[in-house]
Scaffold this motif. Structure first.
Motif, PDB file in Angstrom:
ATOM      1  N   LYS A  30       3.401  10.747   1.768  1.00 13.87           N
ATOM      2  CA  LYS A  30       3.502   9.620   2.703  1.00 13.87           C
ATOM      3  C   LYS A  30       3.836   8.389   1.887  1.00 13.87           C
ATOM      4  CE  LYS A  30      -0.684  10.205   4.464  1.00 13.87           C
ATOM      5  NZ  LYS A  30      -1.880   9.974   5.282  1.00 13.87           N
ATOM      6  N   GLN A  31       4.904   7.719   2.289  1.00 13.27           N
ATOM      7  CA  GLN A  31       5.272   6.479   1.619  1.00 13.27           C
ATOM      8  C   GLN A  31       5.424   5.393   2.667  1.00 13.27           C
ATOM      9  OE1 GLN A  31       8.806   7.320  -0.612  1.00 13.27           O
ATOM     10  NE2 GLN A  31       7.671   8.209  -2.302  1.00 13.27           N
ATOM     11  N   PHE A  32       4.919   4.230   2.314  1.00 10.89           N
ATOM     12  CA  PHE A  32       5.012   3.087   3.210  1.00 10.89           C
ATOM     13  C   PHE A  32       5.801   1.993   2.521  1.00 10.89           C
ATOM     14  CE2 PHE A  32       0.839   5.089   4.045  1.00 10.89           C
ATOM     15  CZ  PHE A  32       1.100   5.563   5.312  1.00 10.89           C
ATOM     16  N   LEU A  33       6.495   1.206   3.307  1.00 12.73           N
ATOM     17  CA  LEU A  33       7.238   0.057   2.796  1.00 12.73           C
ATOM     18  C   LEU A  33       6.448  -1.203   3.095  1.00 12.73           C
ATOM     19  CD1 LEU A  33      10.779   1.055   4.072  1.00 12.73           C
ATOM     20  CD2 LEU A  33       9.847   1.370   1.777  1.00 12.73           C
ATOM     21  N   VAL A  34       6.710  -2.256   2.336  1.00 14.43           N
ATOM     22  CA  VAL A  34       6.064  -3.538   2.602  1.00 14.43           C
ATOM     23  C   VAL A  34       6.471  -3.992   3.996  1.00 14.43           C
ATOM     24  CG1 VAL A  34       5.923  -5.942   1.881  1.00 14.43           C
ATOM     25  CG2 VAL A  34       5.966  -4.140   0.158  1.00 14.43           C
ATOM     26  N   GLY A  35       5.473  -4.342   4.799  1.00 15.08           N
ATOM     27  CA  GLY A  35       5.726  -4.752   6.172  1.00 15.08           C
ATOM     28  C   GLY A  35       5.407  -3.680   7.192  1.00 15.08           C
ATOM     29  N   ASP A  36       5.239  -2.425   6.761  1.00 14.15           N
ATOM     30  CA  ASP A  36       4.893  -1.352   7.695  1.00 14.15           C
ATOM     31  C   ASP A  36       3.487  -1.571   8.237  1.00 14.15           C
ATOM     32  OD1 ASP A  36       7.279  -0.081   7.353  1.00 14.15           O
ATOM     33  OD2 ASP A  36       6.497   1.535   6.091  1.00 14.15           O
ATOM     34  N   LEU A  37       3.287  -1.140   9.473  1.00 12.96           N
ATOM     35  CA  LEU A  37       1.964  -1.190  10.068  1.00 12.96           C
ATOM     36  C   LEU A  37       1.276   0.151   9.862  1.00 12.96           C
ATOM     37  CD1 LEU A  37       2.687  -3.072  13.413  1.00 12.96           C
ATOM     38  CD2 LEU A  37       1.771  -3.987  11.282  1.00 12.96           C
ATOM     39  N   VAL A  38       0.014   0.099   9.441  1.00 16.97           N
ATOM     40  CA  VAL A  38      -0.731   1.323   9.137  1.00 16.97           C
ATOM     41  C   VAL A  38      -2.119   1.232   9.749  1.00 16.97           C
ATOM     42  CG1 VAL A  38       0.495   1.814   6.986  1.00 16.97           C
ATOM     43  CG2 VAL A  38      -1.565   0.416   6.926  1.00 16.97           C
ATOM     44  N   LEU A  39      -2.724   2.396   9.944  1.00 21.11           N
ATOM     45  CA  LEU A  39      -4.125   2.504  10.320  1.00 21.11           C
ATOM     46  C   LEU A  39      -4.907   2.935   9.087  1.00 21.11           C
ATOM     47  CD1 LEU A  39      -3.809   4.364  13.729  1.00 21.11           C
ATOM     48  CD2 LEU A  39      -4.241   1.940  13.358  1.00 21.11           C
ATOM     49  N   ASN A  75      -5.347   4.197  -0.939  1.00 22.05           N
ATOM     50  CA  ASN A  75      -4.515   5.348  -1.235  1.00 22.05           C
ATOM     51  C   ASN A  75      -3.940   5.892   0.070  1.00 22.05           C
ATOM     52  OD1 ASN A  75      -3.788   8.196  -1.907  1.00 22.05           O
ATOM     53  ND2 ASN A  75      -4.530   7.545  -3.899  1.00 22.05           N
ATOM     54  N   THR A  76      -2.817   6.592  -0.032  1.00 25.33           N
ATOM     55  CA  THR A  76      -2.145   7.107   1.167  1.00 25.33           C
ATOM     56  C   THR A  76      -2.994   8.119   1.921  1.00 25.33           C
ATOM     57  OG1 THR A  76      -1.020   8.762  -0.163  1.00 25.33           O
ATOM     58  CG2 THR A  76       0.183   6.758   0.332  1.00 25.33           C
ATOM     59  N   ILE A  77      -3.953   8.762   1.267  1.00 29.27           N
ATOM     60  CA  ILE A  77      -4.770   9.727   2.003  1.00 29.27           C
ATOM     61  C   ILE A  77      -5.675   9.050   3.018  1.00 29.27           C
ATOM     62  CG2 ILE A  77      -4.708  11.467   0.186  1.00 29.27           C
ATOM     63  CD1 ILE A  77      -7.533  10.619  -0.604  1.00 29.27           C
ATOM     64  N   HIS A  78      -5.915   7.730   2.848  1.00 33.18           N
ATOM     65  CA  HIS A  78      -6.760   6.984   3.765  1.00 33.18           C
ATOM     66  C   HIS A  78      -5.953   6.132   4.745  1.00 33.18           C
ATOM     67  CE1 HIS A  78     -10.172   8.270   1.448  1.00 33.18           C
ATOM     68  NE2 HIS A  78      -9.668   7.712   0.362  1.00 33.18           N
ATOM     69  N   THR A 129       1.148  -5.034   2.422  1.00 31.39           N
ATOM     70  CA  THR A 129       1.639  -6.258   1.782  1.00 31.39           C
ATOM     71  C   THR A 129       2.131  -6.028   0.366  1.00 31.39           C
ATOM     72  OG1 THR A 129      -0.598  -6.804   1.069  1.00 31.39           O
ATOM     73  CG2 THR A 129       0.180  -7.776   3.142  1.00 31.39           C
ATOM     74  N   GLY A 130       1.795  -4.894  -0.226  1.00 35.34           N
ATOM     75  CA  GLY A 130       2.248  -4.647  -1.586  1.00 35.34           C
ATOM     76  C   GLY A 130       2.070  -3.201  -1.989  1.00 35.34           C
ATOM     77  N   VAL A 131       2.913  -2.767  -2.924  1.00 37.65           N
ATOM     78  CA  VAL A 131       2.826  -1.426  -3.483  1.00 37.65           C
ATOM     79  C   VAL A 131       2.352  -1.580  -4.925  1.00 37.65           C
ATOM     80  CG1 VAL A 131       4.085   0.679  -4.033  1.00 37.65           C
ATOM     81  CG2 VAL A 131       4.709  -0.653  -2.011  1.00 37.65           C
ATOM     82  N   ILE A 132       1.164  -1.073  -5.223  1.00 37.10           N
ATOM     83  CA  ILE A 132       0.621  -1.173  -6.580  1.00 37.10           C
ATOM     84  C   ILE A 132       1.199  -0.070  -7.461  1.00 37.10           C
ATOM     85  CG2 ILE A 132      -1.488  -1.030  -7.941  1.00 37.10           C
ATOM     86  CD1 ILE A 132      -2.933  -2.240  -5.523  1.00 37.10           C
ATOM     87  N   ALA A 133       1.153   1.136  -6.961  1.00 36.96           N
ATOM     88  CA  ALA A 133       1.695   2.311  -7.643  1.00 36.96           C
ATOM     89  C   ALA A 133       2.133   3.270  -6.543  1.00 36.96           C
ATOM     90  CB  ALA A 133       0.636   2.944  -8.540  1.00 36.96           C
ATOM     91  N   PRO A 134       2.905   4.292  -6.873  1.00 34.85           N
ATOM     92  CA  PRO A 134       3.267   5.249  -5.826  1.00 34.85           C
ATOM     93  C   PRO A 134       2.015   5.860  -5.204  1.00 34.85           C
ATOM     94  CG  PRO A 134       4.607   5.604  -7.763  1.00 34.85           C
ATOM     95  CD  PRO A 134       3.569   4.590  -8.133  1.00 34.85           C
TER      96      PRO A 134
END
Length: 134
Positions: free
Chosen positions: A68-77, A125-128, A102-107
């Protein structure tokens, strides 16, 4: 074997058992050295097998992982169990949000903030996290 010598019981020493009578110090030393060399080879082979098994286990695990990859500006739960692990119950909400990335620290690691731009103090983390669809 203790301290490089084979243990002999007091009874064997006093009765002159064949093991004591025919004991050859040089043959014993050579046997111990051979044993140590062979043991080193056995350990090397075992460490190679362990490494191969670790590689196979990692490959097996990684083929099941959904990226799962998110871009800056994406809405997430955000998973509520990760943010508030002490709150339990049958009727508690499983997901909180939406939040904005708001930011990507690491993949796989992201900074998120509330929709009114108040940043959350932890990185997630993307798992959460999961994508929020409007």
């Amino acid at each position: 074997m203790a301290f490089g010598l084979e243990a002999i019981s007091p009874v064997e020493v006093s009765l002159n058992s064949p093991r004591v009578e025919y004991f050859d110090v040089e043959a014993s030393r050579e046997g111990i050295q051979l044993h140590n060399v062979l043991m080193k080879e056995v350990r090397d082979e075992a460490s190679k097998r362990v490494l191969q098994q670790q590689v196979r286990a990692a490959a097996n695990f990684n083929k099941k992982v959904k990226v799962k990859q998110f871009l800056v500006g994406d809405l997430v739960l955000r998973e509520s169990a990760a943010s508030q692990p002490t709150i339990t119950g049958k009727f508690k909400a499983l997901w909180e949000g939406p939040y904005q990335v708001t930011g990507v620290i690491a993949p796989g690691t992201y900074r998120v903030s509330m929709l009114d731009r108040i940043p959350l103090k932890n990185a997630w983390n993307t798992i959460h996290l999961k994508k929020f669809y409007q």
